[in-house]
Design an enzyme around this catalytic site. Structure first.
Site, PDB file in Angstrom:
ATOM      1  CG  HIS A  86      28.008  38.414  40.978  1.00 18.04           C
ATOM      2  ND1 HIS A  86      28.218  38.539  42.463  1.00 18.04           N
ATOM      3  CD2 HIS A  86      28.349  37.474  40.048  1.00 18.04           C
ATOM      4  CE1 HIS A  86      27.941  37.016  41.850  1.00 18.04           C
ATOM      5  NE2 HIS A  86      28.335  36.635  40.504  1.00 18.04           N
ATOM      6  CG  ASP A 115      50.941  36.704  65.053  1.00 17.90           C
ATOM      7  OD1 ASP A 115      51.024  37.195  63.786  1.00 17.90           O
ATOM      8  OD2 ASP A 115      50.702  37.829  66.301  1.00 17.90           O
ATOM      9  CD1 TRP A 151      34.825  37.475  35.021  1.00 13.72           C
ATOM     10  CD2 TRP A 151      36.894  37.616  36.473  1.00 13.72           C
ATOM     11  NE1 TRP A 151      35.856  36.191  35.452  1.00 13.72           N
ATOM     12  CE2 TRP A 151      36.700  36.076  36.153  1.00 13.72           C
ATOM     13  CE3 TRP A 151      37.563  37.836  37.520  1.00 13.72           C
ATOM     14  CZ2 TRP A 151      38.122  35.210  36.263  1.00 13.72           C
ATOM     15  CZ3 TRP A 151      38.932  37.463  37.364  1.00 13.72           C
ATOM     16  CH2 TRP A 151      38.932  36.110  37.498  1.00 13.72           C
ATOM     17  CB  SER A 179      45.788  44.056  49.270  1.00  9.22           C
ATOM     18  OG  SER A 179      45.500  42.986  50.454  1.00  9.22           O
ATOM     19  CB  SER A 180      47.121  38.978  46.548  1.00 12.71           C
ATOM     20  OG  SER A 180      45.847  39.157  45.993  1.00 12.71           O
ATOM     21  CG  HIS A 263      43.928  27.406  34.006  1.00 16.97           C
ATOM     22  ND1 HIS A 263      42.255  27.664  34.282  1.00 16.97           N
ATOM     23  CD2 HIS A 263      43.788  26.771  35.181  1.00 16.97           C
ATOM     24  CE1 HIS A 263      41.840  26.361  34.347  1.00 16.97           C
ATOM     25  NE2 HIS A 263      42.925  26.035  34.418  1.00 16.97           N
ATOM     26  CD  GLU A 265      42.471  34.889  41.047  1.00 15.31           C
ATOM     27  OE1 GLU A 265      43.749  34.831  41.661  1.00 15.31           O
ATOM     28  OE2 GLU A 265      41.726  35.274  41.937  1.00 15.31           O
ATOM     29  CE1 TYR A 267      42.742  23.612  38.812  1.00 17.75           C
ATOM     30  CE2 TYR A 267      44.494  25.224  37.603  1.00 17.75           C
ATOM     31  CZ  TYR A 267      43.534  24.284  37.569  1.00 17.75           C
ATOM     32  OH  TYR A 267      42.961  23.169  36.234  1.00 17.75           O
ATOM     33  CB  SER A 278      42.638  17.264  52.900  1.00 19.30           C
ATOM     34  OG  SER A 278      42.351  17.751  51.963  1.00 19.30           O
ATOM     35  CG  HIS A 312      41.681  25.729  29.406  1.00 23.93           C
ATOM     36  ND1 HIS A 312      41.725  24.130  30.009  1.00 23.93           N
ATOM     37  CD2 HIS A 312      41.028  26.835  30.131  1.00 23.93           C
ATOM     38  CE1 HIS A 312      41.641  25.533  31.453  1.00 23.93           C
ATOM     39  NE2 HIS A 312      41.484  26.108  31.853  1.00 23.93           N
ATOM     40  CG  HIS A 313      40.570  30.255  30.657  1.00 29.64           C
ATOM     41  ND1 HIS A 313      39.351  29.930  31.081  1.00 29.64           N
ATOM     42  CD2 HIS A 313      40.875  30.067  30.643  1.00 29.64           C
ATOM     43  CE1 HIS A 313      39.337  30.211  32.617  1.00 29.64           C
ATOM     44  NE2 HIS A 313      40.413  28.767  32.323  1.00 29.64           N
ATOM     45  CB  THR A 338      41.623  16.555  40.186  1.00 30.76           C
ATOM     46  OG1 THR A 338      41.904  18.491  39.529  1.00 30.76           O
ATOM     47  CG2 THR A 338      40.234  17.386  40.642  1.00 30.76           C
ATOM     48  CE  LYS A 341      44.944  18.180  45.648  1.00 29.21           C
ATOM     49  NZ  LYS A 341      45.295  18.202  47.140  1.00 29.21           N
ATOM     50  NE  ARG A 460      29.926  33.726  31.221  1.00 29.19           N
ATOM     51  CZ  ARG A 460      31.180  33.807  31.473  1.00 29.19           C
ATOM     52  NH1 ARG A 460      32.464  33.264  30.546  1.00 29.19           N
ATOM     53  NH2 ARG A 460      31.870  34.929  32.022  1.00 29.19           N
TER      54      ARG A 460
END
Lengths: 536, 293
Positions: A86, A115, A151, A179-180, A263, A265, A267, A278, A312-313, A338, A341, A460
């Site tokens: 998932h 293009d 994941w 690909s990315s 991390h 990722e 963002y 925006s 921090h993870h 943040t 924003k 979890r």
């Protein structure tokens, strides 16, 4: 962003010329061989929508199992596969491709480019994705099942204790990374090199700015993920011990390398949504965006900070106290840009003549609900508090607020905002409002109570739980089912537009919409800006 | 721009990307099958898929690059297009740098944090006492906590020669570049060929070093984190030297057979040269951090 009337005339003259021989290729090869940024954008978006439902189905298995305490439907190993796949499907299959699809469609239109810069490579980036997910999802039907380490595939779960699916998972991630990276290179080169004359850096729409920075993050961290999975592969199959203390390695090192990717990722999955919101808020508030320059600076600051907060993870995994403090303070620092924003969006709406069409509804919900996710993130940044929250449903609540009501709501609002430009017809406002309210209520039924069960200690990634959490979990599962069903309204909306059922959209679509993309006809012709417009 | 605007070339359709995607799929799926079969001492279809994948990939690369070269020779590419290629190649090299960063950082982490912690540094005295008594943290790690022993690969000898060879190859490549710019095509051909030969010599010596390492030093891919980082870093570097040498060979053949490249337009050559210099810089870091220090 500011364009004047003479510019409008230029564009229309160009378009009439283009329409004259605006012939699309036909049949299946149009999609297989295409080099057109609009076709490729459509492919990405439809792929993403498909993956959203596949990932959603896996989530429904999780919620069905958690509807009641005890083991009902699936065994724990299969449950772990569900949470793992998932997450992978939603992150790499639903959210990221949706943003790349939006970038494909909108970045050339917004900067007046004919293009994407490297059109063939663009097509390659897309077509790798379905194959990659075929590899990943096929493992679910193999003996031993799919990856089950989460994941985040922490070692040694993904090395010593994993099954045969590991190799398939690793190569699937390699393909996703290729690909990315190619997709990001394309976006970045397009923005650097294909801006129309006069489209200076500080005139670029924020969606273009946020994607530029996102693309940089992608090129910087996807190769690190490739390195991580390579080490997992060699640890599992070739006897290396990067993540095994007996050979001088360290499982904690896995987490450092993974989160150095992971991390930035997160963002990558939110910055383009900032850009979408925006664009939407000023349109429906009928005011220019408040603090454009500060938005650009804030985006860049968030991107910079994203490289120095990864641990921090891992507050509970074992680090010197000085390192923990460093990561706590840098993490809290992210709240500043943040916050800039969020204040800017609110200030844009202040005293605007606002209307609340579906894109605006989703954008406003984004601001409120993403902020909730941001605030729970601040709570998680506090080391001693994190010791309590770590690995509970509080964390699950936090990242689903930023990813579902943040990233996904951002994407949905963008789709409603731009689909009249893509298809030439307005979506059904009545269905859109139904979709919004059903989603808003159900998504909060789904994720808000997770805060409470998490704070009370429900872990979890466990298929069973203590009896005290039973009522809350039943409620959450009902919310999940309702949220899943609500998205069918979205599909209905999109399919109606694709079948051209609805009111015809004007070129401007929205009253007072600013930017080059609103000056070309709706639907956007197959080829646009073959001669670049002049932006003043 | 204005009147001087050149049309940006957008190709109409191309079948190469989807062929490339299928090739990568065959490679990925085949490699996964093959590795799993290998772990169980079985034979599977994996190896056939890998071969098919490589064949398709080379077919795709050949066809795709042929298209690009033809388009370029027909003069379809504007200066803007040229900039797109240059920027694309630069970002690609940046992504490669980040890939190597992951392995270099694994080396630094293992060396400065993981291994000393296993010996009780910081507040890990009990870890050492209870889990790994008798383990001594040294680098290169010649004896792992689990007890695997190995010898150290010295930096004198082959690694030093290889460093000189790669450095020399960067210089010869620079002479070749000057050959293009000054239309001295003999100089270009000679120095380009020399560069390729130096690259192949490097790979040959690296192979010798691996044989020496496995047979005489007992330094293997699976002999603890020193062997892991040693072989993954030098191995991925060697792979990149191989790719760079193939890249340069293609450029060499284009010059010899087709007479491509002019002093004004030779981005294909430059891209190969950038890649070669990048591989060279990675080696210098490898030499310092993997061998010498």
């Amino acid at each position: 962003m500011s364009t004047d009337n003479s510019n409008t005339l230029d564009v229309n003259a160009d378009q009439q010329h283009v329409d004259h021989h605006d012939h699309k290729p036909t049949g299946i090869t149009r999609w297989l061989y295409t080099t057109n940024h609009k076709d490729i954008g459509t492919l990405y978006l439809l792929f993403s929508l498909t993956m959203l439902f596949i990932g959603g189905s896996l989530a429904m298995v999780i919620r069905a199992e958690l509807f009641q305490p005890g083991l009902q439907f699936v065994d724990p190993h299969f449950f772990n596969q569900m949470t793992t796949v998932h997450g992978l499907v939603m992150v790499f299959g639903a959210i990221m491709p949706a943003f790349v699809g939006l970038a494909n469609w909108m970045v050339p239109l917004m900067i007046g480019a004919p293009d994407m810069a490297l059109p063939r490579m663009n097509n390659w980036s897309f077509w790798i994705l379905p194959f990659s997910f075929f590899i990943l999802l096929s493992t679910l039907f193999m003996e031993g099942g799919g990856p089950a380490a989460g994941w985040t595939f922490y070692a040694p779960l993904s090395t010593t204790y994993s099954n045969d699916s590991t190799a398939f998972f690793v190569f699937s991630v390699h393909l996703l990374g290729i690909s990315s990276i190619m997709g990001a290179m394309n976006v970045i080169v397009t923005i650097f090199n294909l801006r129309a004359p006069g489209m200076t850096w500080m005139k670029m729409p924020l969606f273009v700015w946020t994607w530029l920075i996102t693309a940089f993050l992608l090129i910087a961290v996807m190769p690190v993920l490739a390195g991580t999975v390579t080490m997992v592969l060699t640890d599992k199959y070739f006897g290396t011990s990067f993540f095994d203390a007996a050979g001088g390695g360290d499982p904690v090192m896995f987490q450092h390398i993974f989160w150095f990717f992971g991390h930035p990722e997160v963002y990558i999955m939110i910055l383009p949504a900032f850009g979408i919101v925006s664009s939407i808020i000023p349109t429906f508030a009928r005011k220019p965006l408040f603090g454009y320059e500060s938005m650009v600076v804030a985006t860049a600051s968030i991107a910079f900070l994203s490289f120095i907060v990864w641990a921090h993870h891992m507050f509970t995994t074992g680090m010197p106290v000085a390192a923990e403090l460093f990561f706590m303070y840098t993490t809290m620092l992210i709240a500043v840009p943040t916050g800039v924003k969020v204040f800017n969006w609110v200030a844009t709406m202040w005293r605007g003549s606002m209307t609340f069409e579906t894109p605006m509804m989703f954008a406003v919900a984004f601001i409120v609900l993403f902020t909730i996710g941001g605030l729970s993130g601040l709570m998680l940044a506090i080391i001693p508090a994190d010791f309590q929250y770590q690995d509970t449903y509080f964390v699950v609540a936090h990242f689903h607020y930023v990813l579902v009501t943040g990233a996904l709501f951002g994407i949905i609002s963008g789709v409603y905002f731009w689909i009249p430009k893509w298809t030439g017809v307005m979506y059904s406002e009545r269905l859109g409002q139904w979709h919004f309210w059903c989603s808003l209520i159900s998504v909060n039924m789904l994720f808000f109570p997770m805060h409470f069960v998490g704070l009370a200690g429900m872990p979890r990634r466990i298929p069973d739980y203590a009896l005290q959490f039973a009522d809350m979990n039943a409620f959450i599962s009902i919310g999940a089912a309702l949220f899943g069903l609500s998205q069918l309204i979205f599909v209905w909306c999109v399919v109606r537009c694709m079948r051209k059922k609805g009111e015809k959209a004007s070129a401007e679509v929205w009253e007072g919409a600013q930017g080059l993309e609103w000056q070309i006809p709706s639907p956007a012709p197959y080829h646009t800006f073959q001669t670049p417009p002049k932006v003043k | 721009m204005g009147a001087a605007y050149q049309k940006y070339y957008v190709p109409h359709q191309s079948s190469w990307p989807i062929i490339g995607a299928i090739a990568l799929f065959l490679l990925g799926y085949g490699a996964a099958l093959w590795i799993n079969a290998l772990a169980k001492d079985q034979h599977g279809v994996g190896i056939f898929l890998i071969v098919a994948g490589f064949a398709l990939l080379f077919y795709m690369l050949f066809g795709w690059f042929s298209n690009i070269i033809d388009e370029s020779m027909e003069g379809l590419y504007s200066q803007q297009m040229d900039r797109s290629f240059r920027q694309g190649m630069s970002w690609f090299i940046f992504s490669e740098i980040m890939f190597f960063m992951a392995f270099f950082c694994a080396l630094f982490y293992a060396r400065t944090i993981a291994v000393p912690w296993l010996d009780g540094s910081g507040n890990n005295a009990m870890t050492a006492e209870v889990l790994w008594p008798g383990f001594e943290a040294i680098w290169p790690l010649t004896k792992t906590p689990g007890g695997i022993e190995t010898q150290v690969m010295p930096w004198e000898g082959i690694p030093l020669y290889n460093t000189l060879i790669l450095l020399a190859s960067s210089v010869t490549l620079q002479f070749a570049h000057m050959g293009i710019e000054q239309r001295k095509y003999t100089q270009l051909g000679f120095f380009l060929l020399l560069t390729i030969i130096l690259g192949i010599t490097f790979l040959f010596l690296q192979g010798q070093e691996y044989v020496h390492s496995y047979h005489e030093l007992g330094l293997r891919l699976d002999s603890g984190v020193y062997g892991n980082t040693f072989f993954l870093l030098t191995g991925f570097h060697g792979l990149h030297v191989t790719l760079g040498a193939i890249f340069l060979t293609v450029i060499f053949l284009r010059i010899i057979i087709k007479g491509h490249f002019t002093p004004e337009r030779h981005f294909g050559f430059q891209a190969a040269a950038w890649y070669w210099h990048f591989v060279d810089v990675v080696w210098l870091n490898l030499f310092v951090f993997v061998y010498v220090l």
